[in-house]
Scaffold this active site. Structure first.
Site, PDB file in Angstrom:
ATOM      1  N   HIS A 241      -9.275  -8.143   1.674  1.00  0.00           N
ATOM      2  CA  HIS A 241     -10.617  -8.150   1.100  1.00  0.00           C
ATOM      3  C   HIS A 241     -10.499  -8.228  -0.418  1.00  0.00           C
ATOM      4  O   HIS A 241      -9.580  -7.665  -1.007  1.00  0.00           O
ATOM      5  CB  HIS A 241     -11.350  -6.857   1.459  1.00  0.00           C
ATOM      6  CG  HIS A 241     -11.732  -6.769   2.895  1.00  0.00           C
ATOM      7  ND1 HIS A 241     -12.802  -7.444   3.407  1.00  0.00           N
ATOM      8  CD2 HIS A 241     -11.192  -6.085   3.927  1.00  0.00           C
ATOM      9  CE1 HIS A 241     -12.904  -7.172   4.698  1.00  0.00           C
ATOM     10  NE2 HIS A 241     -11.920  -6.358   5.043  1.00  0.00           N
TER      11      HIS A 241
ATOM     12  N   ALA B  17       9.734   1.769  14.314  1.00  0.00           N
ATOM     13  CA  ALA B  17       8.416   2.026  14.877  1.00  0.00           C
ATOM     14  C   ALA B  17       7.507   2.691  13.852  1.00  0.00           C
ATOM     15  O   ALA B  17       7.935   3.536  13.082  1.00  0.00           O
ATOM     16  CB  ALA B  17       8.559   2.921  16.099  1.00  0.00           C
TER      17      ALA B  17
ATOM     18  N   LYS C  46      10.952   1.178   3.862  1.00  0.00           N
ATOM     19  CA  LYS C  46      12.082   1.138   2.941  1.00  0.00           C
ATOM     20  C   LYS C  46      13.322   0.739   3.732  1.00  0.00           C
ATOM     21  O   LYS C  46      13.477   1.153   4.889  1.00  0.00           O
ATOM     22  CB  LYS C  46      12.300   2.507   2.305  1.00  0.00           C
ATOM     23  CG  LYS C  46      11.279   2.815   1.233  1.00  0.00           C
ATOM     24  CD  LYS C  46      11.417   4.242   0.770  1.00  0.00           C
ATOM     25  CE  LYS C  46      10.234   4.599  -0.105  1.00  0.00           C
ATOM     26  NZ  LYS C  46      10.111   6.036  -0.270  1.00  0.00           N
TER      27      LYS C  46
END
Lengths: 227, 210
Positions: free
Chosen positions: A98, A146, A166
């Site tokens: 946006h 995950a 990271k």
């Protein structure tokens, strides 16, 4: 017109079929593949589109051989997926943001910034609940843990986890030096406590006695920390 | 009379040991699997008004699928756990909406679970870089153990082989990569301990005093 019919077929029917790994799921996989093959810009062989995946019209998606789109995945806009890609459930790939520069106009009326395509290289493993942000490039052979949120590109063979993601190590780092597999496996054994082994062998619900033992263990750990 | 006593003496051993102990669980499990994944899984969630019957129906089916199942277990809508043969669950516990249990998971008593939790019990193997990961298969499964009285927030992800201690609280969206001690409150990705529910376990206070 053809695309409209195929989209209706996919979003009205094929998307809601059961997942591909249940008994008899190969048929559902085949149905989804036959529709998606015609929807995608490029589609390789043996592509597994799981149940509940959404990718708009699929016009801007290209996917290589033996790859997959995970269960309940949400793909917005142009994405290029390589070969041998594994994807866990609930992965979200965003390709545009946006606009929010102005303060006098509500953000919902400011529209979007331009599309920034996402590129996923060959042989990538994407864990469950991963969010990939616009313009990210995942190099060949990298792993996304995950629940990670990936705002920046990941180089080849990088293993990235966390929010924001990271890089914790490289898969090809140990190959040139010494063997890194042995200490790694030893660390894994150390991490697995004897308690879980006991439970798995006996195959039962942990009783109060087990839990007391464990709380005593944790108390001992705390005492060690104090010392 | 003698024949009758023979029959009565014969029947329990044959039926109980021969059929109900070996064949019945398998047949029951298979039938309940079909019943669950085709029907009970899609019933409305238990928290809706006047939907206690859906909870009861799912419990009646899952009771036969799990290897151990306590009393008053809530299995929410669209939860998946393969055949359920590797799952044990204690009294008054629950499996949340849309949760996915992929392999051996041991759940204690009084466990609350939010929606969309995922329990991974095995990882892909990725030690080699010369062949694609898709062809390297899996590492051996490691069971996940959850103690009694644990609150699991929504969107939690569990790595293989983790153990959650008694009374732990797992925050929303936390990724559990290592074992959680008893009475700990953990949040984040990867999950870290932020406080303990029992004061005498808290390490921060001790360090402050020193």
């Amino acid at each position: 017109m053809k695309r409209l019919v195929l989209c209706t077929l996919y979003y009205g029917f094929a998307r809601w079929l059961p997942v591909s790994h249940v008994p008899g799921g190969a048929a559902f996989k085949w149905i989804r593949y036959q529709i998606c093959r015609r929807l995608f810009a490029e589609c390789g062989k043996n592509v597994n589109v799981e149940s509940g995946a959404a990718f708009h019209s699929g016009r801007h998606i290209s996917i290589g051989d033996h790859s997959g789109i995970g269960k309940n995945a949400l793909i917005e806009g142009p994405v290029k997926i390589g070969c041998n890609v594994m994807m866990g459930p609930n992965v979200t790939i965003w390709t545009r943001n946006h606009a929010f520069d102005r303060l006098d106009v509500p953000m919902c009326e400011q529209g979007f910034l331009g599309d920034q395509p996402v590129e996923i290289g060959d042989d990538v493993w994407i864990g469950s609940h991963v969010i990939i942000l616009p313009g990210v490039k995942l190099g060949k052979g990298c792993i996304i843990g995950a629940g990670a949120v990936v705002p920046k590109s990941i180089p080849e063979y990088g293993v990235a986890v966390g929010n924001p993601a990271k890089i914790v190590k490289y898969r090809n780092a140990g190959k040139t030096e010494t063997k890194k597999t042995e200490p790694e496996s030893a660390a894994r054994e150390r991490r697995q406590p004897p308690y879980s082994g006991v439970i798995s062998q006996q195959g039962r619900v942990p009783t109060d006695k087990d839990m007391n033992e464990q709380s005593e263990l944790s108390k001992k750990k705390q005492e060690e920390i104090r010392r | 009379m003698a024949a009758k006593t023979d029959l009565t003496g014969f029947r329990p051993s044959f039926i109980e040991k021969g059929i109900s102990m070996r064949v019945f669980p398998l047949v029951n499990g298979a039938v309940c699997c079909v019943l669950y994944y085709c029907f009970a899984k899609w019933l409305p969630p238990s928290y809706l008004p006047a939907c206690g019957w859906a909870k009861w129906m799912r419990y009646q089916v899952c009771r036969h699928m799990f290897s151990r199942c306590g009393k008053n277990v809530t299995v929410e809508r669209k939860a998946t756990f393969r055949s359920g043969r590797e799952i044990t669950i204690g009294d008054n516990s629950g499996i949340g909406e849309n949760c996915r249990l992929s392999g051996p998971v041991h759940i204690g008593s009084d466990v609350m679970m939010g929606p969309n939790c995922i329990f991974w019990t095995r990882d892909h193997a990725f030690s080699r870089t010369d062949i694609p990961m898709t062809r390297q298969g899996f590492e051996p499964p490691r069971p996940i153990t959850i103690g009694n009285d644990v609150w699991i927030g929504c969107n939690c992800i569990f790595h293989p082989g983790v153990t959650i201690g008694e009374g732990a609280v797992l925050g929303y969206g936390s990724v559990i990569t290592e074992d959680v001690p008893a009475w700990a409150v953990v949040v984040g990705n990867p999950a870290r301990v932020v406080q303990y529910r029992k004061e005498n376990l808290e390490p921060c206070k001790e360090t402050l005093n020193v």
